[in-house]
Design a protein around this motif. Structure first.
Motif, PDB file in Angstrom:
ATOM      1  N   VAL A 122       6.759 -37.795  49.591  1.00  0.00           N
ATOM      2  CA  VAL A 122       7.058 -38.322  50.920  1.00  0.00           C
ATOM      3  C   VAL A 122       8.194 -37.608  51.812  1.00  0.00           C
ATOM      4  O   VAL A 122       8.072 -37.468  52.860  1.00  0.00           O
ATOM      5  CB  VAL A 122       7.189 -40.006  51.048  1.00  0.00           C
ATOM      6  CG1 VAL A 122       7.162 -40.464  52.316  1.00  0.00           C
ATOM      7  CG2 VAL A 122       5.954 -40.430  50.283  1.00  0.00           C
ATOM      8  N   LEU A 123       9.268 -37.493  51.242  1.00  0.00           N
ATOM      9  CA  LEU A 123      10.466 -36.971  51.755  1.00  0.00           C
ATOM     10  C   LEU A 123      10.047 -35.662  52.352  1.00  0.00           C
ATOM     11  O   LEU A 123      10.363 -35.229  53.281  1.00  0.00           O
ATOM     12  CB  LEU A 123      11.738 -36.880  50.624  1.00  0.00           C
ATOM     13  CG  LEU A 123      12.886 -36.219  51.318  1.00  0.00           C
ATOM     14  CD1 LEU A 123      13.544 -37.172  52.202  1.00  0.00           C
ATOM     15  CD2 LEU A 123      13.949 -36.058  49.919  1.00  0.00           C
ATOM     16  N   THR A 124       9.481 -34.959  51.539  1.00  0.00           N
ATOM     17  CA  THR A 124       9.209 -33.465  51.729  1.00  0.00           C
ATOM     18  C   THR A 124       8.198 -33.321  52.777  1.00  0.00           C
ATOM     19  O   THR A 124       8.331 -32.465  53.685  1.00  0.00           O
ATOM     20  CB  THR A 124       8.744 -32.673  50.593  1.00  0.00           C
ATOM     21  OG1 THR A 124       9.769 -33.035  49.476  1.00  0.00           O
ATOM     22  CG2 THR A 124       8.465 -30.913  50.839  1.00  0.00           C
ATOM     23  N   ILE A 125       7.187 -33.850  52.681  1.00  0.00           N
ATOM     24  CA  ILE A 125       6.163 -33.695  53.904  1.00  0.00           C
ATOM     25  C   ILE A 125       6.366 -34.191  55.100  1.00  0.00           C
ATOM     26  O   ILE A 125       5.572 -34.258  56.172  1.00  0.00           O
ATOM     27  CB  ILE A 125       4.584 -34.292  53.150  1.00  0.00           C
ATOM     28  CG1 ILE A 125       4.680 -35.794  53.142  1.00  0.00           C
ATOM     29  CG2 ILE A 125       4.155 -33.518  52.119  1.00  0.00           C
ATOM     30  CD1 ILE A 125       3.262 -36.361  52.696  1.00  0.00           C
ATOM     31  N   ASN A 126       7.435 -35.233  55.209  1.00  0.00           N
ATOM     32  CA  ASN A 126       7.911 -35.600  56.511  1.00  0.00           C
ATOM     33  C   ASN A 126       9.332 -34.916  56.921  1.00  0.00           C
ATOM     34  O   ASN A 126      10.170 -35.289  57.731  1.00  0.00           O
ATOM     35  CB  ASN A 126       8.243 -37.063  56.235  1.00  0.00           C
ATOM     36  CG  ASN A 126       7.253 -37.933  56.372  1.00  0.00           C
ATOM     37  OD1 ASN A 126       6.674 -38.374  57.501  1.00  0.00           O
ATOM     38  ND2 ASN A 126       6.768 -38.510  55.306  1.00  0.00           N
ATOM     39  N   THR A 131      15.225 -30.091  58.634  1.00  0.00           N
ATOM     40  CA  THR A 131      15.604 -31.424  58.740  1.00  0.00           C
ATOM     41  C   THR A 131      15.617 -32.103  57.114  1.00  0.00           C
ATOM     42  O   THR A 131      16.116 -33.180  56.812  1.00  0.00           O
ATOM     43  CB  THR A 131      14.511 -32.133  59.580  1.00  0.00           C
ATOM     44  OG1 THR A 131      13.138 -32.089  58.806  1.00  0.00           O
ATOM     45  CG2 THR A 131      14.408 -31.747  60.799  1.00  0.00           C
ATOM     46  N   ILE A 132      15.354 -31.087  56.308  1.00  0.00           N
ATOM     47  CA  ILE A 132      15.372 -31.551  54.846  1.00  0.00           C
ATOM     48  C   ILE A 132      16.676 -32.068  54.303  1.00  0.00           C
ATOM     49  O   ILE A 132      16.662 -33.155  53.759  1.00  0.00           O
ATOM     50  CB  ILE A 132      14.844 -30.406  53.672  1.00  0.00           C
ATOM     51  CG1 ILE A 132      14.790 -31.140  52.304  1.00  0.00           C
ATOM     52  CG2 ILE A 132      15.551 -29.260  53.914  1.00  0.00           C
ATOM     53  CD1 ILE A 132      13.722 -32.175  52.125  1.00  0.00           C
ATOM     54  N   GLY A 133      17.745 -31.299  54.851  1.00  0.00           N
ATOM     55  CA  GLY A 133      18.987 -31.845  54.428  1.00  0.00           C
ATOM     56  C   GLY A 133      19.490 -33.109  55.212  1.00  0.00           C
ATOM     57  O   GLY A 133      19.950 -33.941  54.322  1.00  0.00           O
ATOM     58  N   ARG A 134      19.173 -33.225  56.377  1.00  0.00           N
ATOM     59  CA  ARG A 134      19.526 -34.361  57.135  1.00  0.00           C
ATOM     60  C   ARG A 134      18.531 -35.553  56.523  1.00  0.00           C
ATOM     61  O   ARG A 134      19.155 -36.718  56.326  1.00  0.00           O
ATOM     62  CB  ARG A 134      18.958 -34.224  58.688  1.00  0.00           C
ATOM     63  CG  ARG A 134      19.243 -35.381  59.615  1.00  0.00           C
ATOM     64  CD  ARG A 134      18.342 -35.577  60.669  1.00  0.00           C
ATOM     65  NE  ARG A 134      16.922 -35.644  60.432  1.00  0.00           N
ATOM     66  CZ  ARG A 134      16.003 -35.522  61.252  1.00  0.00           C
ATOM     67  NH1 ARG A 134      16.153 -35.277  62.484  1.00  0.00           N
ATOM     68  NH2 ARG A 134      14.921 -35.651  60.987  1.00  0.00           N
ATOM     69  N   ASN A 135      17.525 -35.608  56.220  1.00  0.00           N
ATOM     70  CA  ASN A 135      16.462 -36.556  55.873  1.00  0.00           C
ATOM     71  C   ASN A 135      16.909 -36.961  54.350  1.00  0.00           C
ATOM     72  O   ASN A 135      16.906 -38.250  54.057  1.00  0.00           O
ATOM     73  CB  ASN A 135      15.060 -36.133  55.744  1.00  0.00           C
ATOM     74  CG  ASN A 135      14.493 -36.105  57.237  1.00  0.00           C
ATOM     75  OD1 ASN A 135      14.970 -36.441  58.241  1.00  0.00           O
ATOM     76  ND2 ASN A 135      13.125 -35.559  57.493  1.00  0.00           N
ATOM     77  N   SER A 136      17.328 -35.904  53.533  1.00  0.00           N
ATOM     78  CA  SER A 136      17.864 -36.361  52.301  1.00  0.00           C
ATOM     79  C   SER A 136      19.122 -37.205  52.410  1.00  0.00           C
ATOM     80  O   SER A 136      19.100 -38.249  51.637  1.00  0.00           O
ATOM     81  CB  SER A 136      18.189 -35.127  51.315  1.00  0.00           C
ATOM     82  OG  SER A 136      17.231 -34.294  51.261  1.00  0.00           O
ATOM     83  N   GLY A 137      20.187 -36.829  53.193  1.00  0.00           N
ATOM     84  CA  GLY A 137      21.349 -37.580  53.146  1.00  0.00           C
ATOM     85  C   GLY A 137      21.000 -39.046  54.060  1.00  0.00           C
ATOM     86  O   GLY A 137      21.384 -39.993  53.481  1.00  0.00           O
TER      87      GLY A 137
END
Length: 453
Positions: A122-126, A131-137
Motif C-alpha cells: 500500500v505504501l509503494t502504490i501510493n 514521494t516514497i521518502g516523505r511517505n515512509s517518514g
C-alpha cells in the motif's frame, strides 16, 4: 481532492490504523514479561520472551508465503484479517492459559507476515520515486505515536504499584483490545489511487488491490493461483539479488534492536529496585520516550527527504552513533542481570549509581536510532524494488523477524552486557553494507535517467 492528495490521505489513514493497532500490541509486548511474572495462577507457566520468539520465528517462516496471500485477497482485506488476529492475542491476556498464549503467538506470527507485506504494498502504490521518502517518514511517525498513548496509560494506571493485580491486568488488556479493533476497521477507508484507476469517478472508490509483478492492478478475472505462485517465485528471486543481500545485514540489525527496545529494555528498567517503588510504572515512561524519539526521527527524516542532497547514508550513520551512545550509557547504568531478574527485581548496580534520567534518555536515543534505520530501509526498498514491492517488503520482514526471534530466544539466558555487544557488532556491519547498497541504488538511478534521455 487531486490524485496526489488522495494518495497522501491513504498514507495517513494507513498510518493511523497502524498507530491504533500497535498502541495495543506494542504496549502489550512492552509489559507482558512483567505482567506474566505477576500472575496469581499456578496453572500458567510461560515466558513473554518465549512468546515473542515464537511470534517472530513464525513471522519469518511465513514471510515468503505472505505475498501469495496478499495477491489473492488484496492488501486491504489482508490487513483487516491480520489485525483481528493481533486483537485476539491481546484479548488472551484477560483470561490467560498457557496453551492459548502460545497458540495465539503462532497465529500472530502468521498474521504479522501478511500485515507488513500488505502495508509495504500500500505504501509503494501510493508513492512515487519523489514521494516514497516523505511517505515512509509520515507512516513511520504516525506508527510510532502508538508508543505514546499506550505507555502513558500504563504509567498512570500502574503508578506506585509494586505488584500487578488480576484486575489491573484485565482492565488494561480489555482497553487495548478495543483500541486494536478500531485500528483494524480503519483500513476499510483506504481507496484505490485515482492515478491507477481507469474510467469514471465510480471506479475511483474501488478498494485497493495488490500489484502483480508487472506493476498492474489485479483484474477480476485473474488466475489467483497463478498470482500466488508468481508472488512466491518473485520473493525467492529478490532474496538472491545483490541489493537485497547487501541490505540483509542492516535489516538483521533492526530485528535485534527491535527486540531490545520493545521487550528487553523495559523489563530491565522494571527490574531495577534502585529506581524505587515506581520502577514498574517507569516501563510506561520508557515506552513514551522511545516513541518520542521514533516520532522525531520519522518526522524529520521523512519530511526533509527532498532536501537531502547526500542520500540516505548520513541518516543511517546518525542512527548508528545514536545507538552507540545509548548502549554505552545503558552499560554504565543498568545492572547486568536485569533482563533475567525475578519479579522482586535486582539490587545490583552497574558502573554508576542508577539514574532514572539516564535510563529515560537512553529510551529516547533508542527510538531516534531505530527511526533512522527503519525510515531509510523503507525508502530504499520501495525505491529499489518498486515493481515488486510486495515480495521485497516480505523479504524485509522475513530477515528482520528471524533475527528478532533469535534475539528474544537468547534474551531468556544472556546477560545484558552480552546482548549489548551483539548489537554493537551487528550494527556496525549493517551500516557498512547499507552504504554500499545506497551507492548501488543511486548509481542505478542515474544510469536509468541517462538511458531515458
Amino acid at each position: 481532492m487531486n490524485p496526489e492528495g488522495k494518495k497522501l490521505m491513504n498514507i495517513i489513514i494507513l498510518g493511523v490504523g497502524f498507530m491504533l493497532m500497535f498502541t495495543a500490541f506494542q504496549t502489550c509486548g512492552n509489559i507482558e514479561q512483567t505482567v506474566i511474572k505477576s500472575f496469581n495462577s499456578t496453572s500458567f507457566h510461560a515466558s513473554g520472551y518465549t512468546s515473542m520468539a515464537i511470534i517472530y520465528g513464525v513471522f519469518s517462516a511465513s514471510n515468503l508465503l505472505a505475498p501469495s496471500v496478499v495477491a489473492i485477497v488484496g492488501p486491504q482485506l489482508a490487513m483487516f484479517f491480520s489485525g483481528l488476529l493481533y486483537s485476539g492475542y491481546i484479548a488472551m491476556f484477560v483470561y490467560p492459559y498457557t496453551w492459548s498464549f502460545y497458540t495465539a503467538s503462532v497465529l500472530v506470527g502468521m498474521a504479522a507476515a501478511v500485515l507488513w507485506t500488505a502495508q509495504g504494498n500500500v505504501l509503494t502504490i501510493n508513492s512515487t520515486d519523489q514521494t516514497i521518502g516523505r511517505n515512509s517518514g509520515i507512516f513511520w511517525a504516525l506508527l510510532q505515536f502508538s508508543l505514546l498513548f499506550g505507555n502513558l496509560y500504563i504509567f498512570l494506571a500502574w503508578h506506585g504499584h509494586v505488584h500487578i493485580s488480576d484486575k489491573d491486568r484485565q482492565t488494561v488488556f480489555i482497553s487495548l483490545t478495543v483500541i486494536s479493533l478500531v485500528g483494524c476497521f480503519l483500513f476499510f477507508l483506504i481507496r484505490k489511487p485515482d492515478a491507477d484507476a481507469e474510467g469514471g469517478p465510480g471506479e475511483a472508490s474501488e478498494v485497493l488491490q495488490v500489484e502483480s509483478s508487472d506493476s498492474t492492478l489485479r483484474s477480476p478475472g485473474s488466475d489467483l493461483c497463478s498470482q500466488a505462485v508468481d508472488a512466491f517465485v518473485q520473493a525467492c528471486k529478490l532474496l538472491a539479488t545483490k541489493e537485497m543481500l547487501l541490505l540483509s545485514l542492516s535489516i538483521a540489525y533492526t530485528g535485534l534492536e527491535l527486540t531490545f527496545y520493545s521487550g528487553v529494555y523495559g523489563t530491565c528498567i522494571g527490574a531495577m529496585t534502585r529506581f524505587g517503588q515506581d520502577a514498574k510504572s517507569l516501563i510506561g515512561i520508557s515506552g513514551i520516550c522511545i516513541g518520542l524519539g521514533e516520532i522525531l526521527g520519522g518526522g524529520v527524516f521523512g519530511m526533509l527527504d527532498k532536501c537531502n542532497q547526500f542520500g540516505r547514508n548520513p541518516v543511517v550513520l546518525l542512527g548508528l552513533i545514536t545507538h552507540y551512545v545509548a548502549f554505552y550509557l545503558i552499560f554504565l547504568n543498568i545492572a547486568n542481570d536485569a533482563p533475567l531478574a525475578p519479579e522482586a527485581g535486582t539490587d545490583l548496580r552497574a558502573f554508576m549509581e542508577p539514574s532514572v534520567g539516564v535510563a529515560l534518555l537512553c529510551s529516547f536515543l533508542l527510538g531516534v536510532g531505530d527511526s533512522c534505520f527503519n525510515t531509510q530501509l523503507l525508502s530504499i526498498i520501495g525505491f529499489t524494488f518498486r515493481d515488486n514491492s510486495a515480495p521485497a517488503f516480505a523479504i524485509f520482514k522475513f530477515i528482520q523477524s528471524i533475527l528478532a526471534a533469535l534475539a528474544f530466544f537468547y534474551s531468556n539466558f544472556l546477560l545484558l552486557h552480552w546482548q549489548l555487544l551483539i548489537l554493537v557488532v551487528v550494527g556496525f556491519l549493517g551500516t557498512l553494507t547499507f552504504f554500499t547498497a545506497e551507492r548501488l541504488a543511486q548509481s542505478n538511478w542515474h544510469d536509468s535517467d541517462y538511458d531515458s534521455i
